[in-house]
Every structure is written in structure tokens, then in C-alpha cells.
Motif scaffolding. Structure first.
Motif, PDB file in Angstrom:
ATOM      1  N   TRP A 603       0.835  -1.194   0.000  1.00  0.00           N
ATOM      2  CA  TRP A 603       0.000   0.000   0.000  1.00  0.00           C
ATOM      3  C   TRP A 603       0.876   1.254   0.000  1.00  0.00           C
ATOM      4  CZ3 TRP A 603      -4.431  -2.246  -0.692  1.00  0.00           C
ATOM      5  CH2 TRP A 603      -4.800  -3.378   0.025  1.00  0.00           C
ATOM      6  N   ASP A 604       0.331   2.359  -0.494  1.00  0.00           N
ATOM      7  CA  ASP A 604       0.894   3.635  -0.128  1.00  0.00           C
ATOM      8  C   ASP A 604       0.674   3.788   1.379  1.00  0.00           C
ATOM      9  OD1 ASP A 604       2.111   6.173  -1.040  1.00  0.00           O
ATOM     10  OD2 ASP A 604       0.296   7.030  -0.186  1.00  0.00           O
ATOM     11  N   TYR A 605       1.481   4.608   2.027  1.00  0.00           N
ATOM     12  CA  TYR A 605       1.529   4.554   3.491  1.00  0.00           C
ATOM     13  C   TYR A 605       0.507   5.432   4.197  1.00  0.00           C
ATOM     14  CZ  TYR A 605       5.323   1.309   3.369  1.00  0.00           C
ATOM     15  OH  TYR A 605       6.060   0.168   3.179  1.00  0.00           O
ATOM     16  N   GLY A 606      -0.399   6.044   3.457  1.00  0.00           N
ATOM     17  CA  GLY A 606      -1.559   6.653   4.072  1.00  0.00           C
ATOM     18  C   GLY A 606      -1.415   8.087   4.527  1.00  0.00           C
ATOM     19  N   TYR A 607      -0.287   8.749   4.203  1.00  0.00           N
ATOM     20  CA  TYR A 607      -0.120  10.133   4.643  1.00  0.00           C
ATOM     21  C   TYR A 607      -1.117  11.058   3.943  1.00  0.00           C
ATOM     22  CZ  TYR A 607       4.170   8.223   6.569  1.00  0.00           C
ATOM     23  OH  TYR A 607       5.058   7.460   7.285  1.00  0.00           O
ATOM     24  N   ARG A 608      -1.348  10.819   2.657  1.00  0.00           N
ATOM     25  CA  ARG A 608      -2.333  11.640   1.937  1.00  0.00           C
ATOM     26  C   ARG A 608      -3.736  11.357   2.460  1.00  0.00           C
ATOM     27  NH1 ARG A 608      -2.773   9.763  -2.772  1.00  0.00           N
ATOM     28  NH2 ARG A 608      -1.215   8.101  -2.615  1.00  0.00           N
ATOM     29  N   ALA A 609      -4.052  10.093   2.648  1.00  0.00           N
ATOM     30  CA  ALA A 609      -5.386   9.745   3.151  1.00  0.00           C
ATOM     31  C   ALA A 609      -5.638  10.385   4.509  1.00  0.00           C
ATOM     32  CB  ALA A 609      -5.528   8.224   3.233  1.00  0.00           C
ATOM     33  N   ALA A 610      -4.635  10.337   5.391  1.00  0.00           N
ATOM     34  CA  ALA A 610      -4.800  10.930   6.721  1.00  0.00           C
ATOM     35  C   ALA A 610      -4.996  12.432   6.622  1.00  0.00           C
ATOM     36  CB  ALA A 610      -3.582  10.600   7.586  1.00  0.00           C
ATOM     37  N   ARG A 611      -4.250  13.076   5.741  1.00  0.00           N
ATOM     38  CA  ARG A 611      -4.368  14.525   5.589  1.00  0.00           C
ATOM     39  C   ARG A 611      -5.738  14.907   5.031  1.00  0.00           C
ATOM     40  NH1 ARG A 611      -3.102  19.525   7.405  1.00  0.00           N
ATOM     41  NH2 ARG A 611      -3.018  21.048   5.699  1.00  0.00           N
ATOM     42  N   ILE A 612      -6.220  14.171   4.033  1.00  0.00           N
ATOM     43  CA  ILE A 612      -7.533  14.459   3.454  1.00  0.00           C
ATOM     44  C   ILE A 612      -8.631  14.291   4.502  1.00  0.00           C
ATOM     45  CG2 ILE A 612      -9.242  13.691   1.750  1.00  0.00           C
ATOM     46  CD1 ILE A 612      -6.780  12.874  -0.009  1.00  0.00           C
ATOM     47  N   ALA A 613      -8.577  13.181   5.231  1.00  0.00           N
ATOM     48  CA  ALA A 613      -9.587  12.939   6.268  1.00  0.00           C
ATOM     49  C   ALA A 613      -9.553  14.036   7.332  1.00  0.00           C
ATOM     50  CB  ALA A 613      -9.367  11.569   6.905  1.00  0.00           C
ATOM     51  N   HIS A 614      -8.349  14.445   7.711  1.00  0.00           N
ATOM     52  CA  HIS A 614      -8.213  15.520   8.700  1.00  0.00           C
ATOM     53  C   HIS A 614      -8.831  16.819   8.185  1.00  0.00           C
ATOM     54  CE1 HIS A 614      -6.418  18.295  11.570  1.00  0.00           C
ATOM     55  NE2 HIS A 614      -5.877  18.960  10.554  1.00  0.00           N
ATOM     56  N   LEU A 615      -8.562  17.164   6.929  1.00  0.00           N
ATOM     57  CA  LEU A 615      -9.094  18.417   6.376  1.00  0.00           C
ATOM     58  C   LEU A 615     -10.610  18.363   6.245  1.00  0.00           C
ATOM     59  CD1 LEU A 615      -6.390  19.183   3.659  1.00  0.00           C
ATOM     60  CD2 LEU A 615      -6.750  20.403   5.818  1.00  0.00           C
ATOM     61  N   ILE A 616     -11.152  17.209   5.831  1.00  0.00           N
ATOM     62  CA  ILE A 616     -12.609  17.071   5.747  1.00  0.00           C
ATOM     63  C   ILE A 616     -13.234  17.308   7.120  1.00  0.00           C
ATOM     64  CG2 ILE A 616     -14.493  15.414   5.418  1.00  0.00           C
ATOM     65  CD1 ILE A 616     -12.820  14.181   3.139  1.00  0.00           C
ATOM     66  N   GLU A 617     -12.678  16.649   8.143  1.00  0.00           N
ATOM     67  CA  GLU A 617     -13.246  16.767   9.478  1.00  0.00           C
ATOM     68  C   GLU A 617     -13.096  18.188  10.033  1.00  0.00           C
ATOM     69  OE1 GLU A 617     -11.465  13.714  11.807  1.00  0.00           O
ATOM     70  OE2 GLU A 617     -12.613  12.106  10.864  1.00  0.00           O
ATOM     71  N   ARG A 618     -11.931  18.795   9.784  1.00  0.00           N
ATOM     72  CA  ARG A 618     -11.704  20.147  10.302  1.00  0.00           C
ATOM     73  C   ARG A 618     -12.625  21.164   9.634  1.00  0.00           C
ATOM     74  NH1 ARG A 618      -5.883  22.741   9.469  1.00  0.00           N
ATOM     75  NH2 ARG A 618      -6.819  23.367   7.477  1.00  0.00           N
ATOM     76  N   LYS A 619     -12.740  21.072   8.313  1.00  0.00           N
ATOM     77  CA  LYS A 619     -13.593  22.009   7.597  1.00  0.00           C
ATOM     78  C   LYS A 619     -15.065  21.783   7.942  1.00  0.00           C
ATOM     79  CE  LYS A 619     -10.528  22.771   3.592  1.00  0.00           C
ATOM     80  NZ  LYS A 619     -10.615  24.253   3.514  1.00  0.00           N
ATOM     81  N   ALA A 620     -15.473  20.517   8.025  1.00  0.00           N
ATOM     82  CA  ALA A 620     -16.872  20.214   8.327  1.00  0.00           C
ATOM     83  C   ALA A 620     -17.243  20.676   9.733  1.00  0.00           C
ATOM     84  CB  ALA A 620     -17.136  18.721   8.167  1.00  0.00           C
ATOM     85  N   ALA A 621     -16.279  20.664  10.651  1.00  0.00           N
ATOM     86  CA  ALA A 621     -16.549  21.133  12.009  1.00  0.00           C
ATOM     87  C   ALA A 621     -16.763  22.638  12.049  1.00  0.00           C
ATOM     88  CB  ALA A 621     -15.401  20.737  12.930  1.00  0.00           C
TER      89      ALA A 621
END
Length: 887
Positions: A603-621
């Protein structure tokens, strides 16, 4: 002669010279003007007609082709036949040379166009046998689907009937100088289907990873202590950080079997719980040879032709439910990562039946491939979908023991499958090619240095590096070693049908049916619909292995290592309306390790996925999400490893005023790899020098590949100052601090050489710029010809393993090589509010206004509104072409 008589003679001579000079200058001007007119005429003669009326033999009714200001066509027809006929015609208008070149690549016939320099690549690609597989897939198509491909081919050929040679594309004018015997062949359905195999190649990762691991073990290994080699391998290829970065499907949804439910049925089977934090060419004849870009290996040469896998993978897609958006309806975002190409691999188009019916069910818009009917990624009136590379392991190398025309299987010799082919070479002699295959697939050793080295060094599944004598002793096997390839792309599949099923899907059940057909290349499929549902489906054909896991080459002589079948579709990971309200895919792990089937260790190691999920949650909050928020996330440039390096460097002492000033840039850096950022320039050069210094002048080769993997390797090292890799006496580093200081000083020196010693003038965009090169003549080595077809450089931001994934190769150059090939944000509340952009432009004709008219916007992350409904399309139409049946 008197002085008086001399002066008139001199004046007469001067006047005569002046007249001669004037005549010469005038002649030069006339020749230059004539040459300019000739060049302009030659260039423009292939520009397509985009307005008025064209008569086309084979059409059943009139077809309307409306183009907007960027040349993007919307095609409206009364029947499916006419719709795909017109798509073939329009693709050929804008992109035929690209199509022609690519079909020569997929059939291993590039040397027929460009001469002897491409013969080795042809032999490799002919051995893979993509064209043969494509022909089998065409034969297996149902009657309706085959009719779509045939109609498309008829449309292409209708255009070629009126446009041959330089009238089809400028490249043929150049090609004709060197290869005057070249003739364009009619288009066939197999030409279209074969390109899906090339896309599977562009999206490969595991083939190189497996080869690199085998060679690394062989180069560092000790037959008396193979465990030491395996320990190093585990360190350089660490496991996915499940405790830090998200998986795509943290909880698999329970759904009816494909084809047994409806969207309404499926709605009652949503996840009740779940959602954790962050889930979420030599053109050659006797006169001239054009030497193409040098390639160190056949694999690299194939990458130049097909699109290089580059530094790794960087595709992103995510879908957000209406519970988190301002409109109360889903938003779907996608930016697939591919090798940079000019023209772009994508061609945006909308295909509309004037009346949607069972016979003509299409009302779809999105991104297509030139040469392939239908839409690959996009939306219809009910659903939208996006793709990222699945990164599952669908390819294995097998070490075979070959004796003459036989090979060993379970203690017995069995016959090889052998076929003979001929590689034709423009301006040269034909080459006879013998292709040998085992039960696993074609034998590739002998064609490429890497695969040959794997056979010679003999590293197999248990990680032991074995000498030939040790393996032969007591085995009774005779002969030589070879390497074969088992890969799903070399089996006849059903993706050629899947695209049309996806184009016409109106609910999640139908979407999953299309996904079940989508076998190669293996993709993460995300979904949203106008009823407000969101979903994810892992598609296609994923292997079930026997004794091994495919992480290293496996012994072909032992059938216990064979694939035993494929994971049943209804057991593949699926997510429908997860409680988190969003789904993110970024080539990261799909599921946790307790999933019933092995999928991959690469797998790719998930740094992009973690960043995207973080930004979605931060913006949605902060506020309900909008399309603008999705576009901002796509353009996020945060460099995860850069943040960590900036923190660590605060405690490292460096020598010299310049290096100290450079390190000071990191203290106030926001970790964004923006194009105008001096700190980003230094951070990336520091990162490169650190990786190179860690492995410089050692026995261990640099572990090339995804920089995300190197992030994980170095992250672990930074947490362990005692790790022996920090000591490299050959470059004078005996501790972590010394290694970091040396790398910081080296980075300063390198950046001064590249951009000067004024740190305020450093910028990442200049280092990381992209030059768009034509796959063929743009890599010719002849500057005037390259100038005709290449464009750039264009400064860009982003970087490797960054959400804005503009990849580059450590140890080679900071220049961008792999890119978000397109970006789109689909608004399910209003398709006309959706937006898009891709790397170059609609046209493949050099100097056409739409050749690279999207590149500036692409480099700045700017997207254009995507008109979809008939009224919106009418409003933005600038050219209208009517295709009329002949007679």
C-alpha cells in the motif's frame, strides 16, 4: 587608372553589391515567408473542422457536436450506434496521432513507426501479448457491447477516409520525412480494448517493488544468514502504519449479492456503526536517425512510451455525504495520479442520447481515453463515480527452471508454450522473436536487465538467496533459471464491458454490477447518487494465492505457490453510507489485516489519506462543506515529512552562515510546498540529500519507489538515533545529528548551485517545474523538432506523497514527472455546478489553441465549471458541428 576613374568604379561596385545584397535579403525574406506559410499551412491543415456540416458515411441520423470555449465536445445522437460513431470521429479529429501511436505501443509495433531504436521495447511488449489478449476480449463481448466498439471504429475510419497523413496530424508530416512508406491502418475494436492493458501498466507498482526487493536481498544477502537480509528488507519496506493512518473501509457493509437488490433495498443495509477518527525514434532511414530519450532499461523505455509509474502513486478520491455539505447532497472529488503526458491521457466528453431509452441509454459526461468509446470517470443523470489505483498485488514473479523447450513442475518436465512472432523495423531488417510461456505467464528474463538479474541471483519466496548449485543439489532439476510473470492484465477480462455498465448505472446495485466486471486495472471505486447515498466498492479480479504472498519472487517449479482462484466479488470490501459521512481513498490500505483474504503489502503509506480525512473533518466542524472546500483540499501542499524534519532540525547544529540561514527558513514554514516558497525548496532538497546520504556508498542500494514508503522508513529512523543506518563512515557521519547536519549543509550547497545564494529568491516551483513532452517526437533529441511539440516549463507546487501529488525522482531531478492527471469535483445537488480541469487540453494538435490551454489553470489548481444539462451546454457552446449521413 586615374583616381577619378577609380571612384566611380568603386561606387558602381558598391551599388552593385547593394543591389545584390538587397536581392539576397529579399530572396531570404521571400523564402522565410514562404517557409513560414508552408509551416503554418502544414501545421493548420490537420486542425479539425468544428463548425458547419460534415457528411459521414455510415451514420444513421444527424449528430450534433457542440464544443465549449475549451474545445470540450458534447455529442448528441438519436442512437447508440451514432453516438459512439461520432465519439470515434471526434476523438480522431482531436487526437488521432496519439491513438495511432498508442495502438502501436500496445501491439509491440513501435519500431514500424520509429525504427530500430524501439525494437527492444517492442520485443518486451510483444512478449506480454496485450494485443492478443485484447483480441480475445473482443471475441468474448456480447453483441450489444461489440456493436459499440464497432461503431466507434467506423467513426474513426470515417474521419481517416477524408484525412490522411499530415491532414490527420502534424506528426505524420515529420514522420513522412524519415519513414515515407508509413501508412495509417484502419482502426479496429481490439485497438481500443488493448489500451486498457497499457493503463494497467501505467498503474503498476508491485512489479517493480517485487523486483527491487529481490535484487536488494541478492545484493546484500548472505546465503549463510538470509535472516539479516530479510531484516533489512523489512526495515526498508515497513508494514502499513495501521495505528497512525486510515484504511478505506474500516467496517465492511452488509449488502445483497450483486444483481439481487435495488438502491432502495440497499439503503436498509447501511452501516449502523463504524467511523473512527480519520477513516474515512528513432524515426530511422538511410538519411537521418532521431535518437529518442535514452533509457537505462527496457522497462524504463516502456515507461517513456506508456507513462512512467514515476516515484510512486498519488491518486486521491473522496466522497462526502449530504449530512456534511451546504446543499444537503453529496460531493465527490477525484484526481487520479498518472505519468505526465502531452497530450493528456484524458479527453473530456459528454455523450447524450437525444431520447434516453433501452436502445440508447446514455446521458453521461466525464473523462474518456482517446481511442476508447464511453466515459471512464464522471457522472450520468443519477450517479457519479471516481477511481484511484487499488494498489492490491495482482502481479507475481516466478523463478522457473527451464530445460530446453521444457520446464520443471512438481518434479516433472512439462512443455513450454512457444509462439513465434516477427518485429518489423522501419528502415531495418525484421527481427524474429520466440516467446516462451509457462503456466504462470510469459518468460521475461533475457529481455530486461532487472528480470534477468532476478533469475541469475535466484531470490525466491522465503527470502533466501540461493546459489545455483545449492538449489540443484538433491533437486534433480536440470537447466537454466528464468523469470515469468503472472499478472491479471495478461488474462482476457471484462473491463471492456464494465465501462458501459458504469455509464448507465442508476443505483448502487447497478454500480456494483459494473464494478464486478471491472477487473483490469484494479481500482478503488467511489460512488454518489442524487438520492443522497455514497459508497465504495473494491472491484474486479483479485487473486487468491497458495503458499506465498507474492512479496518476493516465488518458485515456479512448486505448484503450491500458484494462484488458486480469485476472491468472490461479494466478499470484496464495500462500504455504503458509512456513519462517518465520508469515504477517502488515496492508495492507502483498504482494510485492516484481519480481512479474510490477502490483498497486498505494498500500500501507499496513508499520509495523503490521513491529511484528506483531517481536512474534511476540520472544515466540516467549522461550516458545511462546499465544492470550493473540496478544491482547496485537492490543492493542499502539506509535506508531512517536511514538518518532521523542520522540528528535528531545530536541535541540529550546522556549520556556516548560509546553512544556518537556510535551516532558519524551516522555523516559520507552514509545511506547504507552495510554488513560491523558499522554505519548501530547501525542505525538499534537504529531504533528498538526507535520503541519498543515508544510503550513499553503501552495499545497500537506494530503495527507490514511493516516497511515502521512504517517509515511513526515515520517520522510524528519526525516532531511533541509535539505528546503525545513521552511521555512514564513508561520508563522515557517525550519528543522527551528524547525518542531519551534513545533509543540511549539502542541501544548502546544492540549492545555491541551482538558484543562487540569496535565500529569499529560492522557490520550489522553479525546481519542481514540469516540462510537457510529447511521447514521441518530443523526445527525439533534435531540438527544432522537440520545439514543435513540447511546452513548458511550468512552475508547480505540491510534491511526492502530498495531497497535491506532483511526483519527482530522488537522486535524479526535482522536476515533476507524475501528476494529478485531472481534477474534478462533482456536485450531486447541481451537476452544472461541478468543476474540472486536466493537464493539457482537448487537442492533440501542436499549436492548436486547445493544445495546452488548460495547463496554466492546472498548475495553479484552478477548475472550470462543468456544463452538463442541455440548457447549460447550449449557453456555453461556441462551435457546433453537424455530422450528416452520406446520401
Amino acid at each position: 587608372m586615374t583616381t577619378e576613374s577609380v571612384e566611380p568604379t568603386r561606387r558602381h561596385l558598391a551599388a552593385r553589391i547593394g543591389r545584390i545584397a538587397f536581392i539576397v535579403v529579399a530572396a531570404i525574406v521571400v523564402i522565410a515567408v514562404a517557409a513560414a506559410f508552408f509551416v503554418v499551412w502544414t501545421i493548420q491543415r490537420s486542425f479539425p473542422q468544428t463548425s458547419g456540416e460534415v457528411t459521414a458515411s455510415g451514420l444513421q441520423s444527424e449528430v450534433l457536436v457542440q464544443r465549449d470555449a475549451l474545445g470540450v465536445p458534447t455529442i448528441t445522437a438519436d442512437s447508440s450506434h451514432d453516438l459512439f460513431y461520432a465519439q470515434g470521429y471526434v476523438h480522431a479529429q482531436d487526437r488521432f496521432f496519439e491513438m495511432d501511436f498508442r495502438r502501436h505501443v500496445t501491439s509491440g509495433r513501435v519500431a514500424e513507426m520509429f525504427g530500430e531504436s524501439q525494437a527492444g521495447t517492442d520485443m518486451f511488449l510483444r512478449t506480454l501479448g496485450w494485443r492478443e489478449v485484447a483480441e480475445k476480449e473482443v471475441e468474448a463481448l456480447d453483441e450489444t457491447t461489440r456493436s459499440y466498439y464497432e461503431a466507434y471504429a467506423d467513426g474513426v475510419n470515417a474521419y481517416l477516409a477524408e484525412n490522411d497523413g499530415a491532414e490527420a496530424s502534424l506528426e505524420y508530416a515529420v514522420l513522412g520525412i524519415q519513414n515515407p512508406d508509413y501508412e495509417i491502418e484502419p482502426w479496429e475494436p481490439a485497438d481500443s480494448v488493448a489500451w486498457l492493458k497499457a493503463m494497467a501498466w501505467d498503474l503498476r507498482t508491485n512489479i517493480e517493488d517485487e523486483t527491487e526487493r529481490a535484487l536488494l536481498v541478492a545484493e546484500t544477502g548472505d546465503t549463510d544468514a538470509p535472516a539479516d537480509s530479510m531484516a533489512l528488507l523489512e526495515q526498508l519496506y515497513p508494514a502499513y502504519p495501521f495505528d497512525e493512518n486510515p484504511v478505506i473501509v474500516p467496517k465492511i457493509s452488509t449488502l445483497p449479492e450483486v444483481g439481487t437488490g435495488t438502491d432502495a433495498d440497499a439503503a436498509s443495509f447501511t452501516e449502523g456503526t463504524g467511523g473512527t477518527d480519520g477513516d474515512g525514434t528513432g524515426i530511422q532511414n538511410a538519411v537521418t536517425t532521431i535518437e529518442w530519450q535514452e533509457a537505462d532499461s527496457v522497462i524504463e523505455a516502456a515507461g517513456i512510451l506508456l507513462g512512467d509509474a514515476g516515484e510512486g502513486i498519488g491518486s486521491n478520491s473522496w466522497v462526502v455525504s449530504g449530512a456534511l455539505t451546504a446543499t444537503g447532497m453529496p460531493l465527490l472529488s477525484n484526481d487520479p495520479h498518472l505519468g505526465a503526458a502531452l497530450p493528456s491521457v484524458w479527453y473530456q466528453v459528454q455523450l447524450r442520447c437525444s431520447t434516453v431509452s433501452d436502445e440508447c441509454p446514455f446521458d453521461v459526461g466525464g473523462f474518456s481515453f482517446s481511442g476508447l468509446p464511453g466515459v471512464v470517470i464522471g457522472h450520468n443523470s443519477q450517479v457519479a463515480w471516481g477511481f484511484t489505483n487499488l494498489t492490491t498485488d495482482v502481479a507475481d514473479l516466478y523463478v522457473e527452471k527451464v530445460d530446453g523447450d521444457q520446464y520443471w513442475r512438481d518434479g516433472e518436465l512439462v512443455p513450454l508454450e512457444v509462439r513465434e512472432e516477427t518485429v518489423k523495423v522501419a528502415g531495418g531488417d525484421d527481427i524474429d522473436l520466440t516467446i516462451r510461456s509457462t503456466v504462470h505467464g510469459p518468460i521475461l528474463s533475457g529481455l530486461t536487465d532487472d528480470f534477468t538479474a532476478v533469475a541469475d541471483d535466484l531470490v525466491i519466496a522465503d527470502g533466501s538467496a540461493l546459489t545455483h548449485g545449492e538449489t540443484d543439489a538433491g533437486s534433480g532439476m536440470t537447466g537454466e533459471y528464468a523469470v515469468s510473470l503472472r499478472w491479471t492484465a495478461l488474462d482476457a477480462g471484462t473491463t471492456a464491458s464494465a465501462l458501459f455498465a458504469m455509464n448507465t448505472a442508476h443505483d448502487f446495485d447497478a454500480f456494483r454490477h459494473a464494478a464486478s466486471l471491472f477487473d483490469v486495472p484494479a481500482q478503488n471505486l467511489i460512488y454518489a447518487d442524487v438520492e443522497g447515498n455514497i459508497g465504495y466498492q473494491a472491484p474486479g479480479r483479485l487473486p487468491i494465492r497458495g503458499a506465498g504472498d507474492g512479496w518476493l519472487p516465488q518458485p515456479g517449479w512448486d505448484s503450491s505457490y500458484d494462484w488458486t482462484g480469485f476472491i468472490p466479488f461479494d466478499e470484496l470490501p464495500v462500504s455504503y453510507n458509512p456513519a462517518s459521512g465520508y469515504i477517502v481513498t488515496a492508495n492507502n490500505a483498504i482494510v485492516t489485516d484481519d480481512y479474510d483474504h490477502f490483498l497486498s503489502r505494498d500500500w501507499d503509506y496513508g499520509y495523503r489519506a490521513a491529511r484528506i480525512a483531517h481536512l474534511i473533518e476540520r472544515k466540516a466542524a467549522a461550516a458545511p462543506l462546499t465544492g470550493a472546500d473540496m478544491r482547496d483540499i485537492q490543492n493542499d501542499n502539506e509535506m508531512w515529512i517536511g514538518k518532521k524534519l523542520a522540528t528535528v532540525m531545530g536541535d541540529v547544529a550546522v556549520d556556516g552562515a548560509g546553512p544556518k540561514e537556510a535551516v532558519a527558513l524551516l522555523r516559520t514554514w507552514d509545511a506547504q510546498n507552495n510554488a513560491d516558497s523558499a522554505a519548501a525548496a530547501y525542505a525538499n532538497v534537504l529531504w533528498s540529500n538526507l535520503v541519498l546520504n543515508l544510503f550513499a556508498n553503501r552495499d545497500e542500494p537506494l530503495p527507490y519507489g514511493s516516497q511515502g514508503r521512504l517517509f515511513a522508513v526515515v520517520d522510524a529512523l528519526l525516532d531511533d538515533p541509535s539505528d546503525p543506518l545513521w552511521t555512514n563512515e564513508q561520508i563522515g557521519a557517525s550519528s543522527m545529528d551528524e547525518m542531519l547536519a551534513l545533509s543540511a549543509e549539502d542541501a544548502y550547497d546544492e540549492l545555491v548551485a541551482l538558484q543562487g545564494n540569496v535565500t529569499a529568491r529560492w522557490n520550489w516551483g522553479g525546481l519542481h517545474a514540469i516540462t510537457l513532452r510529447s511521447d514521441t517526437l518530443g523526445s527525439s533529441g533534435i531540438a527544432p523538432i522537440e520545439a514543435l511539440f513540447n511546452r513548458g516549463p511550468y512552475p508547480v507546487g505540491g510534491g511526492a506523497s502530498v495531497v497535491n501529488a506532483t511526483g519527482w525522482m530522488i537522486g535524479e531531478s526535482y522536476a515533476t514527472t507524475t501528476v494529478p492527471s485531472m481534477r474534478m469535483v462533482i456536485d450531486l445537488s447541481d451537476f452544472d455546478a461541478s468543476s474540472w480541469n486536466h493537464l493539457t487540453g482537448a487537442s492533440g494538435h501542436a499549436f492548436h489553441p486547445h493544445y495546452v490551454d488548460q495547463t496554466e489553470n492546472w498548475s495553479h489548481g484552478i477548475q472550470t465549471v462543468w456544463a452538463y444539462t442541455p440548457d447549460a451546454v447550449d449557453e456555453v457552446t461556441v462551435d457546433t458541428l453537424t455530422l450528416t449521413p452520406a446520401g
